[in-house]
Design an enzyme around this catalytic site. Structure first.
Site, PDB file in Angstrom:
ATOM      1  N   ASP A   1      54.308  29.874 -50.188  1.00  0.00           N
ATOM      2  CA  ASP A   1      54.775  29.021 -51.124  1.00  0.00           C
ATOM      3  C   ASP A   1      54.049  28.735 -52.154  1.00  0.00           C
ATOM      4  O   ASP A   1      54.216  28.608 -53.423  1.00  0.00           O
ATOM      5  CB  ASP A   1      55.351  27.602 -50.664  1.00  0.00           C
TER       6      ASP A   1
HETATM    7  P1  TAP Z   1      53.616  28.473 -45.948  1.00  0.00           P
HETATM    8  O1  TAP Z   1      54.358  28.619 -47.256  1.00  0.00           O
HETATM    9  O2  TAP Z   1      54.276  27.559 -45.201  1.00  0.00           O
HETATM   10  O3  TAP Z   1      53.491  29.821 -45.638  1.00  0.00           O
HETATM   11  C1  TAP Z   1      52.668  30.190 -44.651  1.00  0.00           C
HETATM   12  C2  TAP Z   1      52.781  31.603 -44.174  1.00  0.00           C
HETATM   13  O4  TAP Z   1      51.663  31.776 -43.225  1.00  0.00           O
HETATM   14  C3  TAP Z   1      53.972  31.914 -43.650  1.00  0.00           C
HETATM   15  O5  TAP Z   1      54.830  32.573 -44.556  1.00  0.00           O
HETATM   16  C4  TAP Z   1      53.805  32.974 -42.332  1.00  0.00           C
HETATM   17  O6  TAP Z   1      54.312  34.094 -42.660  1.00  0.00           O
HETATM   18  C5  TAP Z   1      52.285  33.095 -42.720  1.00  0.00           C
HETATM   19  N1  TAP Z   1      51.704  32.867 -41.018  1.00  0.00           N
HETATM   20  C6  TAP Z   1      52.002  32.146 -39.892  1.00  0.00           C
HETATM   21  N2  TAP Z   1      50.867  32.190 -39.014  1.00  0.00           N
HETATM   22  C7  TAP Z   1      50.273  33.121 -39.288  1.00  0.00           C
HETATM   23  C8  TAP Z   1      49.220  34.031 -38.725  1.00  0.00           C
HETATM   24  N3  TAP Z   1      48.995  33.831 -37.359  1.00  0.00           N
HETATM   25  N4  TAP Z   1      48.712  35.363 -39.413  1.00  0.00           N
HETATM   26  C9  TAP Z   1      49.068  35.300 -40.668  1.00  0.00           C
HETATM   27  N5  TAP Z   1      50.005  34.855 -41.426  1.00  0.00           N
HETATM   28  C10 TAP Z   1      50.569  33.748 -40.666  1.00  0.00           C
HETATM   29  O7  TAP Z   1      52.116  27.909 -46.544  1.00  0.00           O
HETATM   30  P2  TAP Z   1      51.426  27.511 -47.851  1.00  0.00           P
HETATM   31  O8  TAP Z   1      51.467  28.570 -48.671  1.00  0.00           O
HETATM   32  O9  TAP Z   1      50.153  27.165 -47.240  1.00  0.00           O
HETATM   33  O10 TAP Z   1      52.098  26.476 -48.271  1.00  0.00           O
HETATM   34  C11 TAP Z   1      52.160  25.153 -47.634  1.00  0.00           C
HETATM   35  C12 TAP Z   1      53.648  24.690 -47.699  1.00  0.00           C
HETATM   36  O11 TAP Z   1      53.866  23.475 -46.882  1.00  0.00           O
HETATM   37  C13 TAP Z   1      54.146  24.189 -49.150  1.00  0.00           C
HETATM   38  O12 TAP Z   1      55.612  24.449 -49.411  1.00  0.00           O
HETATM   39  C14 TAP Z   1      53.859  22.812 -49.148  1.00  0.00           C
HETATM   40  O13 TAP Z   1      54.969  21.951 -49.923  1.00  0.00           O
HETATM   41  C15 TAP Z   1      54.431  22.201 -47.829  1.00  0.00           C
HETATM   42  N6  TAP Z   1      53.842  21.165 -47.212  1.00  0.00           N
HETATM   43  C16 TAP Z   1      52.433  20.856 -47.353  1.00  0.00           C
HETATM   44  C17 TAP Z   1      51.890  19.763 -47.015  1.00  0.00           C
HETATM   45  C18 TAP Z   1      50.635  19.400 -47.197  1.00  0.00           C
HETATM   46  S1  TAP Z   1      50.040  17.781 -47.535  1.00  0.00           S
HETATM   47  N7  TAP Z   1      49.826  20.538 -47.238  1.00  0.00           N
HETATM   48  C19 TAP Z   1      52.787  18.655 -46.470  1.00  0.00           C
HETATM   49  C20 TAP Z   1      53.985  19.193 -46.392  1.00  0.00           C
HETATM   50  C21 TAP Z   1      54.375  20.173 -46.713  1.00  0.00           C
HETATM   51  P3  TAP Z   1      54.396  35.126 -41.147  1.00  0.00           P
HETATM   52  O14 TAP Z   1      55.170  34.311 -40.440  1.00  0.00           O
HETATM   53  O15 TAP Z   1      55.116  36.324 -41.829  1.00  0.00           O
HETATM   54  O16 TAP Z   1      53.262  35.398 -40.623  1.00  0.00           O
END
Ligand code: TAP
Length: 464
Positions: A391
């Site tokens: 994201d």
């Molecule tokens: P995300 O958009 O959640 O994407 C993480 C990606 O990591 C997934 O698409 C997944 O794809 C991949 N992944 C998972 N396990 C993996 C592994 N073992 N090896 C390689 N890839 C792996 O993460 P982001 O870009 O860090 O964004 C964070 C999101 O969380 C945002 O939407 C944000 O708003 C939200 N959020 C953040 C927080 C805080 S405070 N940080 C709090 C609440 C919500 P695959 O499954 O294809 O591997």
């Protein structure tokens, strides 16, 4: 100086250490020392409180400190980095519960005496019992969702918002009844029971992946409940410490919501983010050809680059690949490549998630760049290496009005000369939407677990 003055002076010193501690926690460079300063203040605060306490209660207090201290120290050492949000939820909930229990106990001791309790006592006691109750129950549900003891999906039933509103009004009516001077322990217990129900109902309706924002909000509630308990107990330090927690929790909640471009109301009432990460049909533009390559091919791109920007995301935490990403960076630097890390404020699942992970691997702070600093650098970057992020690099946030993340500030990796994405599949991230970056002609996918892919890259880069 009498004992009262000495206690107040010591509390003032403690309050100053808490403020210095908080200030220092705002930068990775000073955070460890800040934590130590605040911990020193807390030890002093406990010592002074024991000195000031009624000698008859000492054995109980010390027993509580020993049991709580052993559990806290063990959990802090044993907890995995990825389980940190649920530990914070648990400890925060315990704080709210403690504030509620102290208030019930103080109310029990105070009613029925010849003189009526002061209105100020009643207001602070009721506030702390009710808000502490909401925080306790909400935090326990947040813990359950993050620990996957209960479903992480938003659990909503028809009319839930109306029931919550009626519950809230009932709690206010009961509180006003008691604050008006009507004495009844039963009514107080009923108000606390309803506040527990409200905490459960509110948090059940929120998706597991939104829990960090909810925990930060509940943390603020616990702080306010503790501050109110300080008024009940006439303890100045508790008032100051509670207010600091309340204010910092509120600020953090606001900053997280802003970084996700969502209002707090949308987080609390939006039933957003199941955290399932499975493919969901996304906005237009996500269809297209995906180019994937082997570690050897990617190693050539990296080895001949002048500048590589590494973009860590949630997948780095899942794969626990922080040490091996550092190894790769070291390897590239030895080849003369300028390596930087781009840190998005909400990458991962908790504030500072990436900073903590990379600090664990001793990545120098000088290589970490905040989003605002690094975004201007992408056009001058040869390869952006996206490690388990989705994201936070999704161009839909800029290009697709109507996308759930439209308007969220993102890292402009699409402006670099080439992009390499390390993830296991084409699955979506937290927001549940496709990412057009993956089908961009300049993007190469390296599929697999991030730790394994990075380890392969380390080996391959050595041979370039
Ligand atoms: P995300 O958009 O959640 O994407 C993480 C990606 O990591 C997934 O698409 C997944 O794809 C991949 N992944 C998972 N396990 C993996 C592994 N073992 N090896 C390689 N890839 C792996 O993460 P982001 O870009 O860090 O964004 C964070 C999101 O969380 C945002 O939407 C944000 O708003 C939200 N959020 C953040 C927080 C805080 S405070 N940080 C709090 C609440 C919500 P695959 O499954 O294809 O591997």
């Amino acid at each position: 100086m009498d004992k009262r003055q000495a206690v107040d002076l010591a509390y003032l010193v403690c309050a100053i250490t808490f403020i210095i501690g908080l200030k220092r926690l705002s930068s990775p460079r000073t955070a460890v020392r800040g934590n130590q300063v605040a911990a020193f203040g807390m030890v002093l605060a406990i010592g002074v409180t024991l000195w000031d306490a009624d000698a008859r209660d000492l054995a109980w207090i010390i027993a509580g400190i020993v049991i709580g201290g052993v559990i806290g120290a063990y959990s802090a050492r044993a907890v995995k980095m990825t389980a940190m949000p649920q530990m914070v939820a648990l400890f925060n909930g315990v704080g709210g519960g403690a504030a509620a229990l102290i208030s019930i106990s103080e109310y029990h001791d105070r009613i029925g005496l010849a003189t009526d309790p002061a209105t100020s006592f009643l207001i602070s006691t009721l506030f702390s019992a009710i808000v502490g109750g909401v925080s306790f129950a909400g935090s326990m549900i947040a813990f359950g969702k993050l620990q996957e003891v209960i479903s992480g999906s938003p659990v909503t039933v028809p009319g839930q918002k109306a029931v919550n509103a009626v519950n809230f009004i009932a709690i206010v009516v009961l509180a006003v009844y008691l604050a008006a001077g009507n004495e009844s322990e039963g009514v107080l217990v009923l108000a606390v029971a309803l506040s527990l129900l409200l905490g459960v109902s509110l948090v059940m309706a929120i998706g597991g992946a939104d829990m960090p924002v909810v925990i930060s909000l509940l943390n603020s509630f616990t702080g306010l409940a503790a501050a109110a308990t300080g008024f009940t107990l006439h303890n100045n330090l508790l008032i100051i410490a509670g207010t600091l927690v309340g204010a910092s929790g509120a600020l953090l909640t606001q900053m997280m919501s802003r970084a996700m471009n969502r209002s707090l109301a949308n987080v609390v009432f939006g039933a957003f983010g199941t955290g399932s990460g499975t493919a969901v049909v996304g906005p237009a533009g996500a269809q297209g050809t995906v180019r994937s390559a082997s570690a050897d091919d990617v190693a050539v791109m990296l080895g001949y680059a002048r500048r590589v920007v590494i973009v860590p995301g949630y997948g780095l935490a899942v794969a626990q690949a922080q040490h091996v990403v550092r190894e790769l960076a070291d390897q590239l630097e030895r080849k003369g490549v300028d390596v930087r890390y781009a840190i998005h404020p909400v990458a991962g699942r908790m504030p500072g998630h990436m900073n903590v992970l990379l600090a664990e691997a001793d990545v120098p702070y000088t290589q970490l760049y905040e989003m605002d600093e690094i975004n201007a650098e992408f056009p001058r970057t040869d390869v952006s290496l996206v490690v388990g992020a989705n994201d936070v690099v999704n161009p839909a946030a800029k290009n697709t009005p109507g996308s759930p993340i439209y308007g969220m500030p993102v890292l402009n990796v699409d402006q670099s000369q080439a992009v390499v994405v390390l993830k296991r599949s084409m699955n979506t991230g937290f927001a549940g939407i496709d990412n057009e970056l993956f089908t961009d002609p300049k993007t190469t996918m390296l599929f697999g677990d991030a730790k394994e892919s990075l380890a392969n890259l380390v080996t391959s880069v050595k041979n370039v």
